[in-house]
Design a protein around this motif. Structure first.
Motif, PDB file in Angstrom:
ATOM      1  N   GLU A   1      20.439   8.339  73.980  1.00 46.38           N
ATOM      2  CA  GLU A   1      20.660   7.000  74.519  1.00 46.38           C
ATOM      3  C   GLU A   1      20.812   7.071  76.040  1.00 46.38           C
ATOM      4  OE1 GLU A   1      23.044   3.604  72.329  1.00 46.38           O
ATOM      5  OE2 GLU A   1      24.412   4.920  73.412  1.00 46.38           O
ATOM      6  N   ALA A   2      21.462   8.124  76.506  1.00 43.02           N
ATOM      7  CA  ALA A   2      21.679   8.292  77.941  1.00 43.02           C
ATOM      8  C   ALA A   2      20.364   8.517  78.685  1.00 43.02           C
ATOM      9  CB  ALA A   2      22.636   9.459  78.186  1.00 43.02           C
ATOM     10  N   HIS A   3      19.441   9.288  78.097  1.00 41.12           N
ATOM     11  CA  HIS A   3      18.136   9.476  78.737  1.00 41.12           C
ATOM     12  C   HIS A   3      17.414   8.139  78.918  1.00 41.12           C
ATOM     13  CE1 HIS A   3      17.671  13.709  79.426  1.00 41.12           C
ATOM     14  NE2 HIS A   3      17.923  14.042  78.177  1.00 41.12           N
ATOM     15  N   VAL A   4      17.575   7.244  77.948  1.00 38.60           N
ATOM     16  CA  VAL A   4      16.934   5.934  78.032  1.00 38.60           C
ATOM     17  C   VAL A   4      17.585   5.083  79.120  1.00 38.60           C
ATOM     18  CG1 VAL A   4      16.466   3.783  76.800  1.00 38.60           C
ATOM     19  CG2 VAL A   4      16.222   5.977  75.613  1.00 38.60           C
TER      20      VAL A   4
ATOM     21  N   LEU B   1       9.448  -0.103  76.087  1.00 43.02           N
ATOM     22  CA  LEU B   1       9.267   1.120  75.313  1.00 43.02           C
ATOM     23  C   LEU B   1       9.757   2.293  76.136  1.00 43.02           C
ATOM     24  CD1 LEU B   1       5.686   0.690  73.774  1.00 43.02           C
ATOM     25  CD2 LEU B   1       7.886   0.322  72.640  1.00 43.02           C
ATOM     26  N   ALA B   2      10.495   3.182  75.503  1.00 48.51           N
ATOM     27  CA  ALA B   2      10.971   4.390  76.173  1.00 48.51           C
ATOM     28  C   ALA B   2      10.458   5.608  75.406  1.00 48.51           C
ATOM     29  CB  ALA B   2      12.498   4.415  76.223  1.00 48.51           C
ATOM     30  N   MET B   3       9.911   6.559  76.139  1.00 47.91           N
ATOM     31  CA  MET B   3       9.513   7.822  75.524  1.00 47.91           C
ATOM     32  C   MET B   3      10.402   8.915  76.098  1.00 47.91           C
ATOM     33  SD  MET B   3       5.791   9.644  75.007  1.00 47.91           S
ATOM     34  CE  MET B   3       5.406   9.841  76.742  1.00 47.91           C
ATOM     35  N   THR B   4      11.206   9.507  75.235  1.00 46.08           N
ATOM     36  CA  THR B   4      12.083  10.597  75.652  1.00 46.08           C
ATOM     37  C   THR B   4      11.413  11.920  75.284  1.00 46.08           C
ATOM     38  OG1 THR B   4      13.306  10.419  73.564  1.00 46.08           O
ATOM     39  CG2 THR B   4      14.200   9.254  75.453  1.00 46.08           C
TER      40      THR B   4
ATOM     41  N   ARG C   1       0.304   4.635  73.769  1.00 46.39           N
ATOM     42  CA  ARG C   1      -0.597   3.495  73.852  1.00 46.39           C
ATOM     43  C   ARG C   1      -0.660   2.765  72.505  1.00 46.39           C
ATOM     44  NH1 ARG C   1      -7.120   3.077  75.108  1.00 46.39           N
ATOM     45  NH2 ARG C   1      -7.062   0.878  75.693  1.00 46.39           N
ATOM     46  N   LYS C   2      -0.662   3.524  71.427  1.00 48.25           N
ATOM     47  CA  LYS C   2      -0.684   2.925  70.094  1.00 48.25           C
ATOM     48  C   LYS C   2       0.554   2.059  69.872  1.00 48.25           C
ATOM     49  CE  LYS C   2      -1.232   4.174  65.205  1.00 48.25           C
ATOM     50  NZ  LYS C   2      -1.377   5.294  64.224  1.00 48.25           N
ATOM     51  N   ALA C   3       1.712   2.547  70.308  1.00 48.73           N
ATOM     52  CA  ALA C   3       2.957   1.789  70.169  1.00 48.73           C
ATOM     53  C   ALA C   3       2.933   0.531  71.036  1.00 48.73           C
ATOM     54  CB  ALA C   3       4.150   2.666  70.537  1.00 48.73           C
ATOM     55  N   SER C   4       2.368   0.652  72.221  1.00 46.67           N
ATOM     56  CA  SER C   4       2.278  -0.497  73.122  1.00 46.67           C
ATOM     57  C   SER C   4       1.385  -1.589  72.526  1.00 46.67           C
ATOM     58  CB  SER C   4       1.738  -0.054  74.481  1.00 46.67           C
ATOM     59  OG  SER C   4       1.528  -1.164  75.332  1.00 46.67           O
ATOM     60  N   LYS C   5       0.260  -1.180  71.966  1.00 45.39           N
ATOM     61  CA  LYS C   5      -0.665  -2.155  71.375  1.00 45.39           C
ATOM     62  C   LYS C   5      -0.047  -2.822  70.150  1.00 45.39           C
ATOM     63  CE  LYS C   5      -5.087  -1.205  71.199  1.00 45.39           C
ATOM     64  NZ  LYS C   5      -6.373  -0.513  70.927  1.00 45.39           N
ATOM     65  N   ALA C   6       0.711  -2.054  69.362  1.00 46.82           N
ATOM     66  CA  ALA C   6       1.309  -2.596  68.137  1.00 46.82           C
ATOM     67  C   ALA C   6       2.440  -3.574  68.440  1.00 46.82           C
ATOM     68  CB  ALA C   6       1.819  -1.460  67.261  1.00 46.82           C
ATOM     69  N   THR C   7       3.200  -3.308  69.494  1.00 41.08           N
ATOM     70  CA  THR C   7       4.357  -4.147  69.823  1.00 41.08           C
ATOM     71  C   THR C   7       4.044  -5.217  70.856  1.00 41.08           C
ATOM     72  OG1 THR C   7       5.071  -2.599  71.561  1.00 41.08           O
ATOM     73  CG2 THR C   7       5.965  -2.258  69.336  1.00 41.08           C
ATOM     74  N   GLY C   8       2.959  -5.026  71.602  1.00 45.72           N
ATOM     75  CA  GLY C   8       2.630  -5.949  72.685  1.00 45.72           C
ATOM     76  C   GLY C   8       3.473  -5.734  73.929  1.00 45.72           C
ATOM     77  N   ILE C   9       4.251  -4.652  73.939  1.00 45.90           N
ATOM     78  CA  ILE C   9       5.136  -4.366  75.079  1.00 45.90           C
ATOM     79  C   ILE C   9       4.388  -3.505  76.099  1.00 45.90           C
ATOM     80  CG2 ILE C   9       7.272  -3.239  75.814  1.00 45.90           C
ATOM     81  CD1 ILE C   9       8.400  -3.844  73.017  1.00 45.90           C
ATOM     82  N   LYS C  10       4.379  -3.949  77.357  1.00 45.67           N
ATOM     83  CA  LYS C  10       3.666  -3.214  78.400  1.00 45.67           C
ATOM     84  C   LYS C  10       4.582  -2.672  79.490  1.00 45.67           C
ATOM     85  CE  LYS C  10      -0.912  -5.175  77.773  1.00 45.67           C
ATOM     86  NZ  LYS C  10      -2.142  -5.670  78.465  1.00 45.67           N
ATOM     87  N   HIS C  11       5.886  -2.791  79.287  1.00 46.93           N
ATOM     88  CA  HIS C  11       6.856  -2.141  80.171  1.00 46.93           C
ATOM     89  C   HIS C  11       7.232  -0.821  79.497  1.00 46.93           C
ATOM     90  CE1 HIS C  11       7.559  -5.354  83.103  1.00 46.93           C
ATOM     91  NE2 HIS C  11       7.308  -6.175  82.092  1.00 46.93           N
ATOM     92  N   VAL C  12       6.903   0.301  80.149  1.00 46.19           N
ATOM     93  CA  VAL C  12       7.027   1.618  79.528  1.00 46.19           C
ATOM     94  C   VAL C  12       7.825   2.546  80.444  1.00 46.19           C
ATOM     95  CG1 VAL C  12       5.782   3.611  78.618  1.00 46.19           C
ATOM     96  CG2 VAL C  12       4.824   1.305  78.338  1.00 46.19           C
ATOM     97  N   ALA C  13       8.869   3.171  79.896  1.00 44.34           N
ATOM     98  CA  ALA C  13       9.730   4.083  80.660  1.00 44.34           C
ATOM     99  C   ALA C  13       9.731   5.453  79.994  1.00 44.34           C
ATOM    100  CB  ALA C  13      11.155   3.537  80.727  1.00 44.34           C
ATOM    101  N   ILE C  14       9.906   6.492  80.800  1.00 47.99           N
ATOM    102  CA  ILE C  14      10.030   7.837  80.240  1.00 47.99           C
ATOM    103  C   ILE C  14      11.358   8.444  80.676  1.00 47.99           C
ATOM    104  CG2 ILE C  14       7.560   8.271  80.097  1.00 47.99           C
ATOM    105  CD1 ILE C  14       7.814   9.994  82.633  1.00 47.99           C
ATOM    106  N   GLY C  15      11.806   9.450  79.936  1.00 46.81           N
ATOM    107  CA  GLY C  15      13.044  10.144  80.265  1.00 46.81           C
ATOM    108  C   GLY C  15      13.072  11.496  79.588  1.00 46.81           C
ATOM    109  N   GLY C  16      14.055  12.309  79.933  1.00 50.27           N
ATOM    110  CA  GLY C  16      14.146  13.661  79.388  1.00 50.27           C
ATOM    111  C   GLY C  16      13.543  14.673  80.345  1.00 50.27           C
ATOM    112  N   GLY C  17      13.887  15.936  80.136  1.00 51.73           N
ATOM    113  CA  GLY C  17      13.488  16.982  81.067  1.00 51.73           C
ATOM    114  C   GLY C  17      12.000  17.104  81.304  1.00 51.73           C
ATOM    115  N   VAL C  18      11.184  16.887  80.251  1.00 50.56           N
ATOM    116  CA  VAL C  18       9.740  17.048  80.392  1.00 50.56           C
ATOM    117  C   VAL C  18       9.118  15.882  81.157  1.00 50.56           C
ATOM    118  CG1 VAL C  18       7.588  17.493  79.115  1.00 50.56           C
ATOM    119  CG2 VAL C  18       9.731  18.384  78.259  1.00 50.56           C
ATOM    120  N   SER C  19       9.873  14.801  81.374  1.00 51.86           N
ATOM    121  CA  SER C  19       9.343  13.689  82.160  1.00 51.86           C
ATOM    122  C   SER C  19       9.199  14.057  83.628  1.00 51.86           C
ATOM    123  CB  SER C  19      10.225  12.444  82.011  1.00 51.86           C
ATOM    124  OG  SER C  19      11.522  12.666  82.525  1.00 51.86           O
TER     125      SER C  19
END
Length: 342
Positions: A116-119, A137-140, A261-279
């Motif tokens: 949750e903190a990474h998000v 959408l957040a990808m950790t 991209r698949k998740a974005s198309k399915a949800t219609g959400i185009k605001h995308v954030a990343i987090g975690g060490g590999v980001s």
């Protein structure tokens, strides 16, 4: 009459980095990290050594965080700490210290889910950066986790997809080990990839349903590929290191972006954030910037210091929980497995 400022002392000890931070509201006044280099000679994190190092580092780090923030411990409003997920021995050090200090100072204790903190690290006040609007959408992406999360509010999050086996960070580090790089090898793959041809070698894209990931098969294919090529040419890795790294990184980034991209198309959400060490990986960051142009996304990438494990991200969750009066009791215990939303 203005209300007094809220000062949160935050502690992070989920794996092999000890960190302490002091926040005034959403602003990090200090964020200090002690990295445990002892694991490098073992090629990975040794849990028992990690917990011992946390015990050595935690008191000096808290003193340093308070001093850097120019705050006396008596000014603190609450103490936030990582409850999980992570290595149990490491988590116990931070949990025990936070509980003891909370009891000694007579101030509230706030438990925080590490993922949750990474998000929510995106909501730390950062010059020139705005946090993503809800929903996003957040990808950790880290050494232990790879998840796509729908975020509807600070504490309303839904995991849409996650890895079924290994995390993306582990795929980077294990591939780096096969190439002879020291631990942690992920950043070294990123460094060499910048000089290589990402299309020189082709690795398979796992076929996994929904928004979930799998990286174990990719690791195996890289292992067999290197065994086959080095059997024919013992100098294959040294002669092609940059191109191998670029091809591995290209494949991992492609897997991540296809699912996102698949998740974005399915949800219609185009605001995308990343987090975690590999980001912190340059290939992933570039792919996100390309997605803004190609797919109309608005992307959010945290500063490097908030990508890897750090206490400031624990503090921002603690701040939002403080405003809601969401406090833990002294009976709270560390949880090695602590699912987001549980």
């Amino acid at each position: 009459m203005s209300l007094p400022p809220v000062y949160i002392l935050a502690i992070e000890s989920s794996c092999d980095d000890t960190s302490a931070s002091v926040l005034r509201g959403a602003e990090a006044l200090s964020n200090v990290v002690a990295t445990q280099h002892i694991h490098e000679e073992y090629g990975g994190v040794v849990p028992e050594l990690a917990s011992r190092a946390h015990q050595q580092h935690i008191v000096p780090l808290v003193h340093q965080a308070l001093a850097k923030a120019n705050i006396d411990k008596k000014q603190l409003s609450a103490i936030a700490f990582t409850r999980g997920p992570g290595l149990l021995g490491s988590l116990l050090v931070g949990t025990s210290f936070a509980k003891s200090l909370s009891l000694g100072l007579g101030i509230p204790l706030i438990e925080v889910n590490h993922m949750e903190a990474h998000v929510l690290a995106h909501f730390l006040e950062t010059p020139g950066k705005q946090p993503p609007p809800f929903p996003f959408l957040a990808m950790t992406i880290s050494g232990g986790h790879t998840q796509i999360i729908r975020v509807d509010d600070y504490f309303r999050m839904e995991i849409l997809g996650e890895t079924l086996d290994d995390a993306a960070g582990e795929a980077f580090d294990k591939s780096a080990k096969l190439l002879g790089f020291p631990y942690p090898g992920g950043p070294l793959i990123d460094k060499h990839a910048a000089q290589g041809d990402p299309t020189r070698f082709t690795f398979p894209i796992p076929k996994v349903g929904g928004f979930d990931f799998s990286f174990s098969g990719l690791k195996t294919s890289i292992l067999y590929f290197l065994q086959r090529e080095t059997a024919a040419n013992p100098d294959f890795i040294s002669q092609n290191r940059d191109d191998i790294c670029a091809s591995i990184q290209y494949t991992i980034v492609r897997i991540l972006m296809q699912k996102l991209r698949k998740a974005s198309k399915a949800t219609g959400i185009k605001h995308v954030a990343i987090g975690g060490g590999v980001s912190a990986n340059s290939g992933i960051r570039q792919a996100l910037k390309d997605a803004e142009r190609e797919w109309g996304w608005t992307t959010y990438i945290p500063p490097f210091e908030y990508c890897t494990d750090n206490a400031a991200m624990i503090g921002i969750v603690g701040y939002f929980k403080y405003l809601q009066g969401d406090f833990a009791t002294l009976n709270v215990s560390a949880k090695a497995r602590y699912r987001l939303g549980s």
